[in-house]
Design a protein around this motif. Sequence first.
Motif, PDB file in Angstrom:
ATOM      1  N   LYS A   7      26.278   1.998  25.444  1.00 21.54           N
ATOM      2  CA  LYS A   7      26.375   3.394  25.910  1.00 21.54           C
ATOM      3  C   LYS A   7      27.687   3.642  26.654  1.00 21.54           C
ATOM      4  O   LYS A   7      28.315   4.685  26.489  1.00 21.54           O
ATOM      5  CB  LYS A   7      25.177   3.729  26.805  1.00 21.54           C
ATOM      6  N   ILE A   8      28.096   2.662  27.485  1.00 24.11           N
ATOM      7  CA  ILE A   8      29.358   2.843  28.211  1.00 24.11           C
ATOM      8  C   ILE A   8      30.534   2.817  27.223  1.00 24.11           C
ATOM      9  O   ILE A   8      31.501   3.559  27.358  1.00 24.11           O
ATOM     10  CB  ILE A   8      29.508   1.767  29.309  1.00 24.11           C
ATOM     11  N   VAL A  36      45.644   1.816  24.124  1.00 22.12           N
ATOM     12  CA  VAL A  36      45.279   0.605  23.386  1.00 22.12           C
ATOM     13  C   VAL A  36      44.145  -0.143  24.099  1.00 22.12           C
ATOM     14  O   VAL A  36      43.141  -0.515  23.479  1.00 22.12           O
ATOM     15  CB  VAL A  36      46.530  -0.309  23.255  1.00 22.12           C
ATOM     16  N   HIS A  37      44.305  -0.341  25.417  1.00 20.96           N
ATOM     17  CA  HIS A  37      43.302  -1.165  26.100  1.00 20.96           C
ATOM     18  C   HIS A  37      42.015  -0.402  26.408  1.00 20.96           C
ATOM     19  O   HIS A  37      40.954  -1.017  26.484  1.00 20.96           O
ATOM     20  CB  HIS A  37      43.925  -1.830  27.340  1.00 20.96           C
ATOM     21  N   ILE A  38      42.092   0.915  26.540  1.00 17.78           N
ATOM     22  CA  ILE A  38      40.840   1.681  26.663  1.00 17.78           C
ATOM     23  C   ILE A  38      40.052   1.554  25.358  1.00 17.78           C
ATOM     24  O   ILE A  38      38.849   1.307  25.358  1.00 17.78           O
ATOM     25  CB  ILE A  38      41.112   3.166  27.004  1.00 17.78           C
ATOM     26  N   ASN A  39      40.762   1.675  24.225  1.00 13.83           N
ATOM     27  CA  ASN A  39      40.064   1.567  22.937  1.00 13.83           C
ATOM     28  C   ASN A  39      39.596   0.148  22.648  1.00 13.83           C
ATOM     29  O   ASN A  39      38.506  -0.049  22.122  1.00 13.83           O
ATOM     30  CB  ASN A  39      40.970   2.039  21.789  1.00 13.83           C
ATOM     31  N   THR A  44      35.893  -1.288  21.588  1.00 14.72           N
ATOM     32  CA  THR A  44      35.523  -2.359  20.645  1.00 14.72           C
ATOM     33  C   THR A  44      34.921  -3.598  21.329  1.00 14.72           C
ATOM     34  O   THR A  44      33.874  -4.077  20.907  1.00 14.72           O
ATOM     35  CB  THR A  44      36.713  -2.784  19.765  1.00 14.72           C
ATOM     36  N   ALA A  45      35.571  -4.078  22.401  1.00 14.63           N
ATOM     37  CA  ALA A  45      35.060  -5.302  23.025  1.00 14.63           C
ATOM     38  C   ALA A  45      33.673  -5.061  23.639  1.00 14.63           C
ATOM     39  O   ALA A  45      32.780  -5.904  23.533  1.00 14.63           O
ATOM     40  CB  ALA A  45      36.043  -5.812  24.089  1.00 14.63           C
ATOM     41  N   MET A  46      33.494  -3.888  24.272  1.00 13.93           N
ATOM     42  CA  MET A  46      32.189  -3.618  24.893  1.00 13.93           C
ATOM     43  C   MET A  46      31.103  -3.414  23.848  1.00 13.93           C
ATOM     44  O   MET A  46      29.970  -3.841  24.034  1.00 13.93           O
ATOM     45  CB  MET A  46      32.262  -2.387  25.796  1.00 13.93           C
ATOM     46  N   THR A  47      31.455  -2.744  22.736  1.00 10.24           N
ATOM     47  CA  THR A  47      30.449  -2.559  21.675  1.00 10.24           C
ATOM     48  C   THR A  47      30.027  -3.912  21.118  1.00 10.24           C
ATOM     49  O   THR A  47      28.839  -4.173  20.927  1.00 10.24           O
ATOM     50  CB  THR A  47      31.026  -1.718  20.513  1.00 10.24           C
ATOM     51  N   ASN A  73      33.017  -4.024  33.814  1.00 12.46           N
ATOM     52  CA  ASN A  73      32.960  -2.592  34.111  1.00 12.46           C
ATOM     53  C   ASN A  73      33.651  -2.192  35.408  1.00 12.46           C
ATOM     54  O   ASN A  73      33.981  -1.021  35.587  1.00 12.46           O
ATOM     55  CB  ASN A  73      31.506  -2.105  34.082  1.00 12.46           C
ATOM     56  N   ILE A  74      33.864  -3.154  36.297  1.00 12.07           N
ATOM     57  CA  ILE A  74      34.647  -2.845  37.502  1.00 12.07           C
ATOM     58  C   ILE A  74      36.135  -3.035  37.196  1.00 12.07           C
ATOM     59  O   ILE A  74      36.981  -2.220  37.561  1.00 12.07           O
ATOM     60  CB  ILE A  74      34.205  -3.731  38.691  1.00 12.07           C
TER      61      ILE A  74
END
Length: 122
Positions: A7-8, A36-39, A44-47, A73-74
């Motif tokens: 979800k995040i 780049v790093h937000i995406n 991608t990494a969080m998914t 997440n922090i």
Amino acid sequence: MGVKFIKISVVYFVIGVCLGMYMSMTEHFNLTPVHVHINLLGWTAMTLAGLIYVAFPEAAETKLAKVHFWLHNISLPVMMVGLAFFVTGTKNAASAIAVGGTLMVLGIVLFAYNVLVNIKGS
Ligand code: HEM
Ligand code: HEM
């Protein structure tokens, strides 16, 4: 844990592509590393981490997963806000990037250890 990550991650996806559009429209390509790093770390990494935790609950229910979740997440917002300031001229934001980046790497190492140790082959 897995569902929370997923979800995040979609929130970061929306922020990442909006930033990409903003960069295209304004030709402010100095924000590329933030985009780049937000995406890549946010979407991608969080998914992928989320899907792994959904597929392997034995890894999701560990303390390591919780610590990984919070470190990721922090550290990501700290690193991204620091990077955005840095690339737009505030050079003393480098310390935020360093702290965020180090916590991110630590979280990822714990994630890797969790996957290697707690996911058993079928
Ligand atoms: C509507 C969606 C998107 C738009 C409008 C967009 C736009 C852009 C723009 C304008 C750049 C800078 C290009 C340059 O400096 O020449 C860029 C770079 C980049 N974008 Fe996106 N982007 C989008 C989605 C994504 C997604 C979903 C990802 C990854 C999951 C991504 C990954 C990257 C990467 C890795 C670069 C750096 C490429 C390089 O250094 O050569 N972008 N994007
Ligand atoms: C803590 C983790 C990470 C740190 C500290 C980090 C740091 C950096 C740094 C310092 C750069 C050079 C930026 C520049 O020269 O403008 C960079 C570029 C890049 N990183 Fe990372 N990175 C991390 C994770 C990742 C991950 C997980 C991915 C992909 C899944 C990734 C993909 C990229 C890409 C595609 C570029 C080139 C961007 C561009 O063309 O501007 N990074 N990263």
